[in-house]
Scaffold this active site. Sequence first.
Site, PDB file in Angstrom:
ATOM      1  N   LYS A 118       0.839  -1.208   0.000  1.00  0.00           N
ATOM      2  CA  LYS A 118       0.000   0.000   0.000  1.00  0.00           C
ATOM      3  C   LYS A 118       0.868   1.249   0.000  1.00  0.00           C
ATOM      4  O   LYS A 118       2.048   1.248   0.360  1.00  0.00           O
ATOM      5  CB  LYS A 118      -0.939   0.013   1.212  1.00  0.00           C
ATOM      6  CG  LYS A 118      -0.243  -0.008   2.580  1.00  0.00           C
ATOM      7  CD  LYS A 118       0.141   1.350   3.130  1.00  0.00           C
ATOM      8  CE  LYS A 118       0.837   1.258   4.469  1.00  0.00           C
ATOM      9  NZ  LYS A 118       1.412   2.532   4.937  1.00  0.00           N
ATOM     10  N   VAL A 160      11.253  -4.840   2.886  1.00  0.00           N
ATOM     11  CA  VAL A 160      11.069  -4.982   4.332  1.00  0.00           C
ATOM     12  C   VAL A 160      11.217  -3.629   5.017  1.00  0.00           C
ATOM     13  O   VAL A 160      12.080  -2.825   4.663  1.00  0.00           O
ATOM     14  CB  VAL A 160      12.098  -5.978   4.903  1.00  0.00           C
ATOM     15  CG1 VAL A 160      12.005  -6.058   6.420  1.00  0.00           C
ATOM     16  CG2 VAL A 160      11.889  -7.354   4.287  1.00  0.00           C
ATOM     17  N   ALA A 161      10.360  -3.376   6.014  1.00  0.00           N
ATOM     18  CA  ALA A 161      10.436  -2.166   6.851  1.00  0.00           C
ATOM     19  C   ALA A 161      10.484  -0.897   6.016  1.00  0.00           C
ATOM     20  O   ALA A 161      11.213   0.041   6.325  1.00  0.00           O
ATOM     21  CB  ALA A 161      11.657  -2.238   7.771  1.00  0.00           C
ATOM     22  N   GLY A 162       9.654  -0.864   4.962  1.00  0.00           N
ATOM     23  CA  GLY A 162       9.669   0.289   4.072  1.00  0.00           C
ATOM     24  C   GLY A 162       8.423   1.137   4.133  1.00  0.00           C
ATOM     25  O   GLY A 162       8.253   2.045   3.324  1.00  0.00           O
ATOM     26  N   MET A 174       5.383   0.121   3.469  1.00  0.00           N
ATOM     27  CA  MET A 174       4.454  -0.276   2.409  1.00  0.00           C
ATOM     28  C   MET A 174       3.635  -1.502   2.788  1.00  0.00           C
ATOM     29  O   MET A 174       3.043  -2.151   1.935  1.00  0.00           O
ATOM     30  CB  MET A 174       5.211  -0.505   1.102  1.00  0.00           C
ATOM     31  CG  MET A 174       5.760   0.784   0.520  1.00  0.00           C
ATOM     32  SD  MET A 174       6.756   0.540  -0.963  1.00  0.00           S
ATOM     33  CE  MET A 174       8.330   0.024  -0.245  1.00  0.00           C
ATOM     34  N   ALA A 175       3.610  -1.835   4.076  1.00  0.00           N
ATOM     35  CA  ALA A 175       2.718  -2.863   4.636  1.00  0.00           C
ATOM     36  C   ALA A 175       3.042  -4.273   4.176  1.00  0.00           C
ATOM     37  O   ALA A 175       2.136  -5.092   3.998  1.00  0.00           O
ATOM     38  CB  ALA A 175       1.256  -2.526   4.332  1.00  0.00           C
ATOM     39  N   GLY A 176       4.318  -4.592   4.032  1.00  0.00           N
ATOM     40  CA  GLY A 176       4.682  -5.951   3.651  1.00  0.00           C
ATOM     41  C   GLY A 176       4.210  -6.985   4.656  1.00  0.00           C
ATOM     42  O   GLY A 176       3.626  -8.012   4.286  1.00  0.00           O
ATOM     43  N   SER A 202       1.796  -6.660   6.854  1.00  0.00           N
ATOM     44  CA  SER A 202       0.327  -6.679   6.862  1.00  0.00           C
ATOM     45  C   SER A 202      -0.217  -7.431   5.654  1.00  0.00           C
ATOM     46  O   SER A 202      -1.234  -8.128   5.753  1.00  0.00           O
ATOM     47  CB  SER A 202      -0.211  -5.244   6.877  1.00  0.00           C
ATOM     48  OG  SER A 202       0.157  -4.582   8.071  1.00  0.00           O
ATOM     49  N   ALA A 203       0.453  -7.292   4.507  1.00  0.00           N
ATOM     50  CA  ALA A 203       0.048  -8.053   3.322  1.00  0.00           C
ATOM     51  C   ALA A 203       0.234  -9.548   3.557  1.00  0.00           C
ATOM     52  O   ALA A 203      -0.594 -10.363   3.133  1.00  0.00           O
ATOM     53  CB  ALA A 203       0.843  -7.592   2.107  1.00  0.00           C
ATOM     54  N   ASP A 213      -3.051  -1.916   9.383  1.00  0.00           N
ATOM     55  CA  ASP A 213      -3.039  -1.947   7.923  1.00  0.00           C
ATOM     56  C   ASP A 213      -3.583  -3.249   7.345  1.00  0.00           C
ATOM     57  O   ASP A 213      -3.798  -3.345   6.133  1.00  0.00           O
ATOM     58  CB  ASP A 213      -1.615  -1.742   7.392  1.00  0.00           C
ATOM     59  CG  ASP A 213      -1.091  -0.335   7.626  1.00  0.00           C
ATOM     60  OD1 ASP A 213      -1.916   0.591   7.777  1.00  0.00           O
ATOM     61  OD2 ASP A 213       0.144  -0.157   7.646  1.00  0.00           O
TER      62      ASP A 213
END
EC number: 2.7.1.148
Length: 315
Positions: free
Chosen positions: A10, A108-110, A112-114, A116-117, A148
């Site tokens: 996201k 990772v840790a960006g 962008m909800a990795g 949560s995805a 998220d």
Amino acid sequence: MRITARAWGKINLHLGVGPAREDGYHELVTVFQTIDLAETITLTTLEDELVEEGSVVRQLTVTGPRGVPTTPDNLAWRAVDALVGRRREHDRTPLPAVELHIDKGIPVAGGMAGGSADAAAALRAVDAWIGPFGEETLLEVAAELGSDVPFCLLGGTKLGTGRGEQLVDMLSRGTYHWALVVSPKGLSTPEVFAKFDEMSLPSSMDVTPMSQALLDGSAGALAEVLENDLAPAALSLRPDLRKTQLAGLRAGALATMVSGSGPTIALLCDDAQSARDVADALMDEGVGLSVHPATSPVPGPAKNRGAHIVSIESE
């Protein structure tokens, strides 16, 4: 049985942050949009091992960036346990143990909800395995897992309020192209919110300009209204990110913003070719750890805009 599910990352086109609540969370008004970077989860059942209580997950493996936990605190693992727990409330029949594999396509840790995805994809996989649980239950469990996760479950373009977990559809007529610059060093979300509180920053809780820009559909209109209340706090903690923003503008981006609580810098571009050109220019300059061209919102049929099943195989 092997079930594969996918969920998208996201971007927060608007992130308005209100004061901290009694529960420690901040009141948010945010506009989410999916980006076409995805996490893919594969759940494989071990039919010869039945589990009566405790976690059904026996192993979690990851393909992609290092640093992803493969322990029970991983959000995908927690998602499986949470939904199995809901089933056990009314059905105590032992279940096969499972193995999980995550193929990571979101940095990772960006911001962008990795993670949560991962959780959202895991919920869809478990729902296909021992469900159906119903969308209301899935969203309830998603909200318990993280702010998220409900959006990653549903996808599209959504207005999020509360912690971001209360979602309403928003109309978006455009397709937007980004170059996402991933930092080599992370940024703690709690630290960013603490710095926001310390700085007594104003809150941007009105999404009317954003709604109008999304109806317009042009990248130029969106560039004028991108808003992130956490950006000053993130940039205060990481002044080096300003250089990334300036490099992106020099390379031809229309606008730049901190993605969520950072440290990823999102660069809005005119079109897909421009996004690729900006990404190439920044990679040539050695800006950031990596740069990813991306499109939002994810195109395609509505059923695939959020977390969805890719395949189900019976062994």
